[in-house]
Design a protein around this motif. Structure first.
Motif, PDB file in Angstrom:
ATOM      1  N   THR A  32     -51.297 -12.186  17.612  1.00  0.00           N
ATOM      2  CA  THR A  32     -50.400 -10.782  17.352  1.00  0.00           C
ATOM      3  C   THR A  32     -49.733 -10.785  18.949  1.00  0.00           C
ATOM      4  N   GLU A  33     -50.369 -11.072  19.986  1.00  0.00           N
ATOM      5  CA  GLU A  33     -49.647 -11.166  21.209  1.00  0.00           C
ATOM      6  C   GLU A  33     -48.710 -12.217  21.225  1.00  0.00           C
ATOM      7  N   MET A  91     -57.156 -12.271  16.705  1.00  0.00           N
ATOM      8  CA  MET A  91     -56.181 -11.686  16.122  1.00  0.00           C
ATOM      9  C   MET A  91     -55.330 -11.124  17.226  1.00  0.00           C
ATOM     10  N   ASN A  92     -55.791 -10.702  18.472  1.00  0.00           N
ATOM     11  CA  ASN A  92     -55.212 -10.201  19.426  1.00  0.00           C
ATOM     12  C   ASN A  92     -54.317 -11.335  19.948  1.00  0.00           C
ATOM     13  N   ARG A 119     -51.932 -18.650  16.692  1.00  0.00           N
ATOM     14  CA  ARG A 119     -51.637 -18.363  15.501  1.00  0.00           C
ATOM     15  C   ARG A 119     -52.507 -19.447  14.436  1.00  0.00           C
ATOM     16  N   ARG A 138     -46.867 -13.155  18.998  1.00  0.00           N
ATOM     17  CA  ARG A 138     -45.518 -12.714  18.174  1.00  0.00           C
ATOM     18  C   ARG A 138     -45.138 -13.731  17.263  1.00  0.00           C
TER      19      ARG A 138
END
Length: 193
Positions: free
Chosen positions: A117-118, A113-114, A127, A120
Motif C-alpha cells: 500500500t505504501e 499489505m502495509n 507489490r 502505491r
C-alpha cells in the motif's frame, strides 16, 4: 553493535540483527519515511555493513519482507499441523492464530499489505511479495478445503476475511476483531460444505 576487539565476527547474527531492526523501523515509521540512518542506529551497524549485506535500501526492504514471509508461513503451517482434525478445525486454527496476533502489543497489521500500500501500486518487491503472500493464503485455504463444493471460491472468501480483519484490527486498534472474523469464517465454512 560493532564487534569489540577480540570478539569473532558473526555475519549471520549481524544480518539477523539488521533485519530485525529494519523491520521495527519500517513498521513504526513506514518504508519511505524511514531513512537508512535510522536503521543504522537501531541495528548498531554501519551503512557499509547494511549496503554490503543488502545492496540498497530497496534490497533491505525486500529482505525484511522476505524474512517476514518465511516466518509467517512457518507460523501458519505449524498452527494447521497442531490443529489436526478436519478441514474446519484447521481453517479455524489459522483464524485463532491471527486473533492472538491482533491482541499483541504493538500490532500494526500485515507488513506485506502495509508495504504494498505504501508503495502505491508500483511493480517493485513490495507489490510482488504482497501478491505472493495472498497467493500463499489462497493456496493454503484451497488445500484445506479440497472437499468443499468450490474450494477456490471458498479460499478467496477466507482471504478477504483474513486480510480485511487484519487491516481493520490495525486501523481501529481493535484486538476483538479476531473473534468477529472467526464467526464470519464459521458461517462461510457452514456454507462451503
Amino acid at each position: 553493535m560493532p564487534v569489540k576487539a577480540g570478539e569473532r565476527l558473526d555475519p549471520e547474527a549481524t544480518k539477523a540483527r539488521i533485519l530485525k531492526a529494519a523491520a521495527d523501523v519500517f513498521g513504526r515509521r513506514g518504508i519511505h519515511a524511514a531513512g537508512i540512518n535510522e536503521v543504522v542506529e537501531a541495528a548498531g551497524a554501519s551503512k557499509l555493513t547494511i549496503y554490503k549485506n543488502f545492496g540498497s535500501k530497496e534490497g533491505l526492504v525486500e529482505a525484511v519482507l522476505t524474512d517476514r514471509t518465511q516466518r509467517v508461513r512457518a507460523w501458519h503451517h505449524q498452527a494447521v499441523e497442531q490443529a489436526g482434525g478436519d478441514a474446519r478445525e484447521r481453517v479455524l486454527a489459522v483464524f485463532d492464530l491471527v486473533a492472538s496476533w491482533y491482541a499483541e502489543a504493538g500490532f500494526r497489521g500485515c507488513a506485506m499489505m502495509n508495504a504494498a500500500t505504501e508503495d502505491r501500486g508500483q511493480d517493485g518487491a513490495p507489490r510482488r511479495l504482497a501478491q505472493d503472500h495472498l497467493a500463499f493464503y489462497r493456496s493454503l485455504f484451497e488445500r484445506l478445503l479440497s472437499e468443499a463444493r468450490d474450494p477456490k471460491a471458498s479460499a478467496r472468501q477466507l482471504v478477504v476475511v483474513l486480510e480485511g480483519a487484519t487491516l481493520i484490527s490495525a486501523v481501529d486498534q481493535d484486538p476483538g476483531l479476531g473473534a468477529e472474523a472467526r464467526v464470519i469464517v464459521e458461517t462461510l465454512l457452514d456454507a462451503a460444505f
